[in-house]
Design an enzyme around this catalytic site. Sequence first.
Site, short mmCIF file in Angstrom:
data_model
loop_
_atom_site.label_atom_id
_atom_site.label_comp_id
_atom_site.label_asym_id
_atom_site.label_seq_id
_atom_site.Cartn_x
_atom_site.Cartn_y
_atom_site.Cartn_z
N GLY A 91 0.81 -1.22 0.00
CA GLY A 91 0.00 0.00 0.00
C GLY A 91 0.83 1.26 0.00
O GLY A 91 0.34 2.34 0.33
N THR A 92 2.10 1.14 -0.39
CA THR A 92 3.03 2.27 -0.35
C THR A 92 2.58 3.42 -1.25
O THR A 92 2.65 4.59 -0.86
CB THR A 92 4.43 1.81 -0.78
OG1 THR A 92 4.75 0.58 -0.12
CG2 THR A 92 5.46 2.86 -0.43
N HIS A 152 12.16 0.98 1.77
CA HIS A 152 11.77 -0.38 2.16
C HIS A 152 12.80 -0.99 3.10
O HIS A 152 12.76 -2.17 3.40
CB HIS A 152 11.69 -1.28 0.91
CG HIS A 152 10.51 -0.98 0.02
ND1 HIS A 152 9.25 -0.72 0.51
CD2 HIS A 152 10.42 -0.92 -1.34
CE1 HIS A 152 8.43 -0.51 -0.51
NE2 HIS A 152 9.11 -0.63 -1.64
#
Length: 608
Positions: A91-92, A152
Amino acid sequence: MAASLPSQYSSLGKTSEEERDETVKEVERSYERYRELISTLPKEKGWASDLCLYEGFWYERLFGLEGVMFAQEHFQARPTDIFLISTPKSGTTWLKALIFAIMKRTCYANSTHPLLTTNPHECIPFLEFMLFREPPVADVEKLPSPRLFSAHIPYTSLPKSILCSGCKIVYVCRDSKDVLISMWYHMVKMRSKDLPPLSLEEAFKLFSKGLSGFGPFWDHVLGYWNASMECPQRILFLRYEELKKETLINVRRLAEFLGQPFSMEEEMEQVVEEIIELCSFKRLSNLEVNKIGSRDAVVKNDMFFRKGEVGDWSNHLTTQMAESLDKITNEKLREFRLFREPLVADVEKLPSPRLFASHIPYTSLPKSILCSGCKIVYVCRDNKDMLISLWPHMAKMRSKDLPPILLEEAFKLLSKELRLFRQPPIADVEKLPSPCLFVLHIPYLSLPKSILSSGCKIVYVCQDSKDVLISIWFYMAKMRSKELPPLLLEEAFKLYSKVRWLQVTAWMSGGSGFHSGSLWAVFLGCPAVTTVHSRCWIHGGSVCGDGKLNRVGRNPARATWCVTAGPLRGPFSVKLTTLSTAQTLSARDVIPSNWSPEATYTARLNFS
């Protein structure tokens, strides 16, 4: 840089030609060193290329590992920086749009908003993929604060400057099954055409073993979960599923965490709803920039918009695959209260009215329950009966590895929930960890001296006296013994309204105006305190103003009033007027002309 600079970084240029020539060589030497190190790392077959094991996590060599190393060595975080961090495909893209829209909501009109013409990944760039992927790197030091970044990178591999700077981190995670499906679709597009297609079965095996970019997935999530528990003021942990379900509430929560809460005017103008609409999957995925735009020859913008749904894994995974991933999730994360039950019921499909039961404390209820207007039926029981019922039940639930729980021990555990000082044995509050939270009804003048002198904080709440009367009446009617006649509202009103008043007026002899000081009065052993700078009203209190219990009478028809004034400036007179009898008694020159600023002077006045 391999990718174009994002819109919020339009001013982020390289240094001048001469300076760049000097710095690029140094940066290139660093990247040569990184490549040499990477060549020595353990490797496994990956989704699109070989995976390298670095600091306990797997990285696609061609997608960010060199950038991670450069960030660890050179990036200098600021306290005002904001980072969005996640595992890939969690959902970045959506969160980038929301954070950018929240932080920049006063900078752009809806019709000219950068999100309409720019991909969210360019608005908030990745450290390892975009800014530091390869030389020449971006000069992020020139960016104005607050800077918005994403990554990330696992928590344990974050640059030390991020961990030490106090900057804020928003972390979003997602159900592992949906992450797998989304990652599989994404990597199929990223995979070289020279390689055979990557089957879902093969991707499942790799993912389950932790062999995925920035994986193992569960270790990545757990790192940020633990960090958010230790520093909740600095790390906000979000779940994609909760964001989808209660978007409005979580966007407000996100804005507050980022230090940009929505004002009352913005709420009235529905700014929150406008941001949610602007950043919605439907809106963003249909924009031309996200349909045909691209970051480079390999990464197309449409690769970041597939479905954006919760539970799409059910259309792809077999039951055995789903149960296997749930088992891993349960083993690795259940102990830490994450995803406590891997298979939850889809209550959205239940017809209305839906009936639920819960033991959740009121203050911990989901906000949707508190705001929905739904009805709650609460049942309680005498605590003695509750103890007797709870004890054998928990005895059966208790692990066999633990010794049996005795009734006396159960009583002690339950008693800890009772009021602290109602009756002996009293609670040992000294053992409570700080900060301690207490509630009481004690009048200010009767507070323990340790409270008044400790500097502790007090929150006081009051209510309209008429509403207080009605609420007390209803409450005491239920508390009243059945052996007594019912308490009528008229009787409660008379009891509540009985207040003895004393009007006090103070002035300077031979002068004009009032001077600041303090006036202490005792009425039947109950004093009150006020200042002498203006006319005032004094109620009977319950603690002596001079610190000594001064009981000077108990007959309301006849009493001795003790008035102490000091320190003041010059000769001082006091006049007392009782409203009930209209009597006035005066004491002249209570404080003499040769007064001492350190002394205390007392006038004793008798009246009936």
